[in-house]
Design an enzyme around this catalytic site. Structure first.
Site, PDB file in Angstrom:
ATOM      1  N   ASP A  79      98.535  -9.871  66.926  1.00 39.76           N
ATOM      2  CA  ASP A  79      99.188 -11.249  67.297  1.00 39.76           C
ATOM      3  C   ASP A  79      99.913 -11.324  68.846  1.00 39.76           C
ATOM      4  O   ASP A  79     100.981 -11.958  69.044  1.00 39.76           O
ATOM      5  CB  ASP A  79     100.386 -11.741  66.280  1.00 39.76           C
ATOM      6  CG  ASP A  79      99.995 -11.657  64.843  1.00 39.76           C
ATOM      7  OD1 ASP A  79      98.554 -12.065  64.530  1.00 39.76           O
ATOM      8  OD2 ASP A  79     100.506 -11.310  64.015  1.00 39.76           O
ATOM      9  N   GLU A 123      96.195 -21.696  62.235  1.00 40.93           N
ATOM     10  CA  GLU A 123      97.820 -21.127  62.412  1.00 40.93           C
ATOM     11  C   GLU A 123      97.651 -20.707  63.863  1.00 40.93           C
ATOM     12  O   GLU A 123      96.771 -20.797  64.620  1.00 40.93           O
ATOM     13  CB  GLU A 123      97.807 -19.947  61.494  1.00 40.93           C
ATOM     14  CG  GLU A 123      96.563 -18.895  61.817  1.00 40.93           C
ATOM     15  CD  GLU A 123      96.718 -17.806  60.498  1.00 40.93           C
ATOM     16  OE1 GLU A 123      97.246 -17.859  59.604  1.00 40.93           O
ATOM     17  OE2 GLU A 123      95.762 -16.721  60.539  1.00 40.93           O
TER      18      GLU A 123
HETATM   19  C1  6LW Z   1     100.225 -14.185  61.513  1.00 40.61           C
HETATM   20  C2  6LW Z   1      98.983 -15.072  61.537  1.00 40.61           C
HETATM   21  C3  6LW Z   1      97.937 -14.180  61.421  1.00 40.61           C
HETATM   22  O1  6LW Z   1     101.348 -14.906  61.218  1.00 40.61           O
HETATM   23  O2  6LW Z   1      98.303 -13.062  60.647  1.00 40.61           O
HETATM   24  O3  6LW Z   1      95.997 -13.402  62.325  1.00 40.61           O
HETATM   25  C4  6LW Z   1      99.800 -13.445  60.317  1.00 40.61           C
HETATM   26  N1  6LW Z   1      96.980 -14.391  62.100  1.00 40.61           N
HETATM   27  O4  6LW Z   1      98.871 -16.132  62.473  1.00 40.61           O
HETATM   28  C5  6LW Z   1     100.447 -12.079  60.530  1.00 40.61           C
HETATM   29  O5  6LW Z   1     100.181 -11.042  61.614  1.00 40.61           O
END
Ligand code: 6LW
Length: 509
Positions: free
Chosen positions: A28, A184
């Protein structure tokens, strides 16, 4: 004490212009540039201190300069914190002489914001953000100085970063590609005439990808890029998989770059990765007002500026300083009564906290495994307890070699099963424990694991006597689940144990 006769050559970190630019469990990534300096922060989950932060002058070489949440007043990971709980997905931005970092503690407190004038610290006490829902918060300021906070979903709310107050309810501003799961990791940017909203979607596993939309204002309306996803390695045989969760940064020469997470699975099918999700770099160009992501290779392209490698890190942690290097992480907290270099000078003293490695409560301190093949050794004095050297994925997936009461034993914990794999008597007194990880060189059949983890005792002549060689497959995300990667470190199982030094180095460069 330095009775160690082993020849320890080489460097833990070689000058890499390879991808990943930050190897090991550093997912991240969020990046920003100030002048010629780049800074990057990552997730840290159940580990303390939280949010590792790195510095670079060239985007290729990174050095960890600290941890953003390095005081218990900033980071409370309650006992209920599970592995892969805790701290998720920061956004790092610079504005008006101050660094801002917004991040989620999913195990207590939710979203929070901290600031610093020096990214190496000290960072402020957190401003809690009860009006910011969910995970993956982003910060962006418009021309009027309004701060927009965008979160997974994709939702958005106006935020006063000083007080932490939000205005109204979060509004949904985009849902990503119809049919794609888990929109996300939003980041919002003002670039040229447009506001760009970049997200991850498809889930953080093999289906992961990066998509983007643009609109006339920070709150849209947003039109999706016709070329979405602008990056994904789904259904390819690329050595870097799970690519997504990206952030953009512009170099001082005007060039654009993307940092993102990816995983490098090995072995047979479905492929297993033990090093977690790592940070990669890819070049970005612009066509018709949309970003086009260039080749993401394990060898970086030539960069349009001189390289700035950092001096190689010593392979040995001698525990001579009062502070541990920022690379060292503990589980949930690190109180001085359980983990200190002050009690016996030049030694790391660990005191049991009532748990074994099967608990999140164990007194453990380690560093991320950053190379496919590597070796770690530690000199332990178990005179007042039992403890050892471990490779940890989570409390249900770990291999360790433990010393105490005149013997050593290798323990494997895989899911609900725990077994003593090997045992041997050792002379009383300090003993050097060793672990070697060897990447699999040939996949013999579809079930061949990605690597072998060998644990043993280092003899006076420096050779490692291997007591057990175990399939590394069981210490991977594909087996254990979750969001983290392997950490190699030392622990106290009972009583008090002391470590004179800890070595970590890659095998084979
Ligand atoms: C993070 C989400 C994700 O909050 O995995 O790969 C989660 N993306 O955006 C935890 O790293």
């Amino acid at each position: 004490m330095s009775s160690d006769k082993i020849k320890r050559g080489g460097a833990a970190e070689t000058a890499r212009s390879t991808n990943p630019v930050i190897a090991g469990f550093f997912p991240d990534p969020s990046v920003c540039r100030v002048g010629d300096d780049y800074y990057l922060a990552c997730s840290s989950f159940e580990y303390f201190p939280g949010v590792p932060i790195f510095h670079s002058r060239d985007l290729a070489h990174w050095r960890q300069i600290g941890n953003v949440l390095d005081r218990e007043s900033q980071l409370v990971l309650p006992e209920s914190t599970t592995s892969s709980g805790g701290i998720y997905a920061p956004t790092l931005r610079y504005r008006d002489g101050r660094f801002h970092l917004i991040v989620t503690n999913v195990s207590g407190g939710g979203n929070l914001l901290v600031t610093a004038t020096d990214p190496a610290g000290a960072w402020s006490e957190p401003t809690m953000l009860p009006g910011v829902p969910g995970i993956d918060p982003d910060l962006a300021w418009d021309e009027e100085g309004t701060c927009w906070c965008t979160v997974a979903g994709i939702g958005q709310v106006r935020l006063d970063p000083e007080s932490g107050k939000t205005e109204g309810e979060a509004q949904r501003i985009w849902s990503g590609t119809p049919g794609a799961k888990a929109p996300e990791a939003p980041h919002l940017y003002r670039i040229g005439d447009w506001w760009y909203l970049m997200i991850a979607e498809g889930g953080t596993e093999r289906g992961h990808g990066v998509s983007i939309a643009r609109g006339p204002a920070p709150d849209g309306p947003f039109e999706a890029c016709p070329a979405n996803p602008i990056l994904s390695h789904r259904s390819t045989d690329h050595p870097v998989q799970n690519t997504g969760h990206a952030d953009l940064v512009q170099g001082p020469d005007g060039s654009w770059w993307m940092v993102l997470l990816g995983a490098r699975p090995g072995g047979g099918t479905p492929g297993w990765h033990g090093l977690g999700r790592e940070t990669f770099l890819a070049p970005v160009s612009w066509v018709d007002g949309w970003p086009v992501v260039g080749e993401l290779s394990t060898q970086l392209p030539d960069l349009p500026w001189p390289l700035h490698p950092f001096p190689a890190e010593p392979t040995r942690d001698d525990f001579d300083d009062l502070e541990l290097h920022p690379r060292w992480v503990s589980l949930r907290r690190r109180p001085a009564e359980l983990c200190t270099t002050a009690e016996r000078a030049g030694w790391l003293t660990l005191r049991e906290s009532g748990g074994s490695l099967d608990d999140l409560n164990v007194t453990f301190v380690g560093r991320r495994q950053q190379h496919f093949s590597c070796e770690a050794r530690a000199l332990i004095d178990p005179a007042e307890g039992r403890g050892g050297l471990a490779v940890r994925l989570d409390e249900q997936h770990h291999y360790e070699i433990e010393a105490g009461n005149g013997s050593v034993q290798v323990v494997a914990r895989i899911g609900p099963l725990r077994t003593v794999v090997a045992q041997r008597a050792v002379p009383a007194g300090p003993v050097i424990l060793g672990v070697q990880v060897h990447q699999t060189d040939a996949v013999r059949d579809s079930r061949t694991g990605p690597d072998t983890v060998s644990l043993g005792v280092v003899e006076p002549d420096g050779t490692l006597t291997v007591l057990a060689a175990l399939d590394g497959k069981y210490l991977t995300t594909e087996v254990a689940g979750g969001f983290t990667g392997r950490v190699i470190g030392v622990y106290a199982a009972t009583g008090t144990v002391r470590f004179d030094w800890f070595d970590y180095e890659p095998i084979g460069g």
